[in-house]
Scaffold this motif. Structure first.
Motif, short mmCIF file in Angstrom:
data_model
loop_
_atom_site.label_atom_id
_atom_site.label_comp_id
_atom_site.label_asym_id
_atom_site.label_seq_id
_atom_site.Cartn_x
_atom_site.Cartn_y
_atom_site.Cartn_z
N LYS A 1 0.82 -1.22 0.00
CA LYS A 1 0.00 0.00 0.00
C LYS A 1 0.85 1.27 0.00
O LYS A 1 0.36 2.35 -0.36
N PRO B 1 3.42 3.06 -4.09
CA PRO B 1 3.36 4.23 -4.98
C PRO B 1 4.05 5.45 -4.40
O PRO B 1 4.84 6.10 -5.09
N GLU C 1 6.93 5.01 -15.67
CA GLU C 1 5.95 4.92 -14.58
C GLU C 1 4.96 6.08 -14.60
O GLU C 1 3.93 6.03 -13.94
N ARG D 1 -1.46 11.07 -6.81
CA ARG D 1 -2.09 10.18 -5.83
C ARG D 1 -3.32 9.48 -6.40
O ARG D 1 -3.75 8.45 -5.89
N LYS D 2 -3.87 10.05 -7.48
CA LYS D 2 -5.04 9.43 -8.11
C LYS D 2 -4.65 8.52 -9.28
O LYS D 2 -5.31 7.50 -9.50
N GLU D 3 -3.59 8.89 -10.00
CA GLU D 3 -3.28 8.19 -11.25
C GLU D 3 -1.98 7.40 -11.22
O GLU D 3 -1.79 6.51 -12.05
N THR E 1 0.38 4.66 -9.97
CA THR E 1 0.29 3.39 -9.22
C THR E 1 1.65 2.80 -8.88
O THR E 1 1.74 1.79 -8.20
#
Length: 492
Positions: free
Chosen positions: A100, A103, A342, A465-467, A469
């Motif tokens: 977790k 990222p 990435e 933080r949204k896209e 990974t």
């Protein structure tokens, strides 16, 4: 040829199991990577150590930092042998972290690594530009380069390094090997020339025990630590070459070996080079008054007794710096290419493309060159190296327990020492060489560090933080491929 092809297929298959497609040709040997790492560590200036302690800092500071760097290189080599990808330390941070946190761990480490690569490359090539101009000053005592002349010369050096990386891409293996012989030969020629032409010699007591930090303004104890910047800055190339993993046959074995051997070779070469220089060292005060902070040319001129002799020896140093600049830009472009893979969801995909004509990440090279041209002489070294080592320690070193390049029972102690040094190095890399501080002598590393941190943090909260990974998580099969231990792979 059949055996080589099998090796390549095996390495590419292992890379695929780690989530990446092999796009770069595996045409670099271990000796070539050793030469590349050795080249990046071939850049130096004596201004810092002459200011912050002289002989004690020059010799014993070099020995101390060489030993610590050997521990850092061994710690990174152990992890590299398990995860041999061009992503290097940002990939390792993600793989060693709890899933977790992967990222954010790779985002932070990736930006630190990328900016570190760019700034080290900038610093090396800026030093090269300064050194060229200092050669001119050896003929004209009343001349000193202005700011624009220095910047333009730096840009010329960057252009040469970029062109060699593009047009000479297929010869990089040979170029890196030549670097080893050029550096060794240069050290021999310089040493013999200085010892044979010097009129006076320093005593052994001066060479091994003279300490004078009066020019720094710092208290003696702290001045010694600030003087370690010299060696710490020079001995940084070993971590950068991890970005070359996808261009090497059997990278899980060859790249770790090259990382450790290059530090050992640089450490020994440094001592062989520095001790004779201290025996013939002229009056220090004029060396510290050199306007561009590159006293080595004046040292050569003074000892040989002529500008021609100084320029001749300086030419050898310029060759070493050229190899260093080429190698650093090579590693920086590969790091840019790898991290761009990435970021495909939030940046233009061209930065992660491999050009089919030159078989290199051409856009990554362009971006690295442009950023370096803008940065100037600002660097903060190997801060990012500590993050995957720290994460590995916090995770009980379980993923490197049976690494092909293992530190064994001493691994924990070496890793702890590494982390302690890097914490100190973060502070040292932000310190000015001397006080009081003026705008021209300010160390702007902290400013650049804060600037890029702000940019990367803002980008992370806006989109990352949204896209983002992080790197693909390595499969159990990949761990087995590189560690030979299915049991540990299953436990992880």
């Amino acid at each position: 040829m059949i055996a080589s092809q099998n090796v390549d297929d095996s390495a590419d298959d292992a890379l695929a199991k780690m989530g990446y497609k092999a796009e770069l040709s595996r045409n670099l040997s271990m000796i070539s990577i050793l030469g590349l790492s050795f080249a990046i560590m071939g850049s130096t200036t004596m201004y810092i150590t002459l200011t912050d302690g002289q002989s004690v800092t020059i010799i014993w500071g070099w020995v101390l930092v060489s030993l610590i760097s050997l521990g850092i290189a061994a710690s990174l080599a152990e992890i590299c042998s398990v995860f041999p990808t061009a992503g290097g330390v940002y990939y390792w941070s993600a793989m060693l972290s709890p899933r977790k946190y992967a990222p954010i761990a790779s985002w932070v480490t990736g930006w630190l690594t990328l900016v570190g690569n760019w700034t080290v490359t900038t610093s090396i090539n800026f030093s090269g530009g300064q050194l060229i101009l200092s050669a001119i000053a050896l003929w004209r005592d009343d001349w000193a380069p202005n700011e624009w002349q220095t910047i333009l010369m730096f840009w010329c050096v960057m252009l040469v390094c970029a062109l060699v990386n593009i047009l000479g891409a297929k010869y990089l293996d040979l170029i890196n090997k030549i670097c080893i012989y050029w550096t060794a030969g240069s050290v021999m020629v310089i040493t013999v020339t200085l010892l044979s032409m010097a009129d006076t010699f320093r005593s052994g007591e001066f060479v091994f025990s003279q300490f004078d930090a009066s020019a720094s303004g710092w208290p003696d104890g702290w001045a010694f630590f600030v003087g370690l910047l010299q060696a710490a800055y020079t001995l940084t190339g070993y971590g950068m070459v991890a970005s070359m993993c996808e261009e090497v046959q059997q990278p899980q074995r060859e790249v770790p070996r090259a990382m450790v051997l290059s530090v050992a070779a640089a450490g020994v070469t440094g001592v062989v080079y520095l001790v004779p220089i201290l025996f013939v060292l002229p009056d220090v005060k004029p060396l510290l008054e050199v306007t561009n902070g590159q006293p080595i040319g004046l040292l050569f001129k003074t000892v040989t007794g002529s500008a021609s002799g100084g320029v001749g020896l300086l030419f050898l140093i310029l060759g070493i710096l050229l190899f260093a600049g080429i190698g650093a830009l090579t590693a920086a472009s590969r790091c840019t290419y790898a991290f761009a893979r990435e970021l495909l969801t939030i940046i233009n995909g061209r930065w992660s493309k491999v050009d089919s004509r030159y078989d290199i990440p051409l856009w990554g090279l362009f971006l690295s060159t442009m950023v370096c041209c803008l940065l100037g002489l600002i660097y903060f070294g190997s801060t990012s190296y500590g993050l995957p080592i720290l994460i590995s320690l916090l995770q009980g070193r379980k993923l490197v327990k049976d690494a092909p390049y293992s530190l064994g029972k001493s691994g924990t102690a070496i890793n702890i020492l590494t982390i302690c040094w890097i914490c100190l190095a973060i502070v040292l890399f932000c310190m000015p060489v001397s006080i009081p501080v003026e705008a021209p002598t300010m160390n702007y590393a902290s400013v650049v560090f804060a600037g890029f941190t702000t940019i990367s943090a803002a980008w992370y909260f806006a989109r990352g933080r949204k896209e983002f990974t992080g790197p693909p998580i390595a499969t159990d099969a990949a761990l087995v491929e590189n560690t030979g231990s299915r049991a540990d792979a299953e436990k992880s």
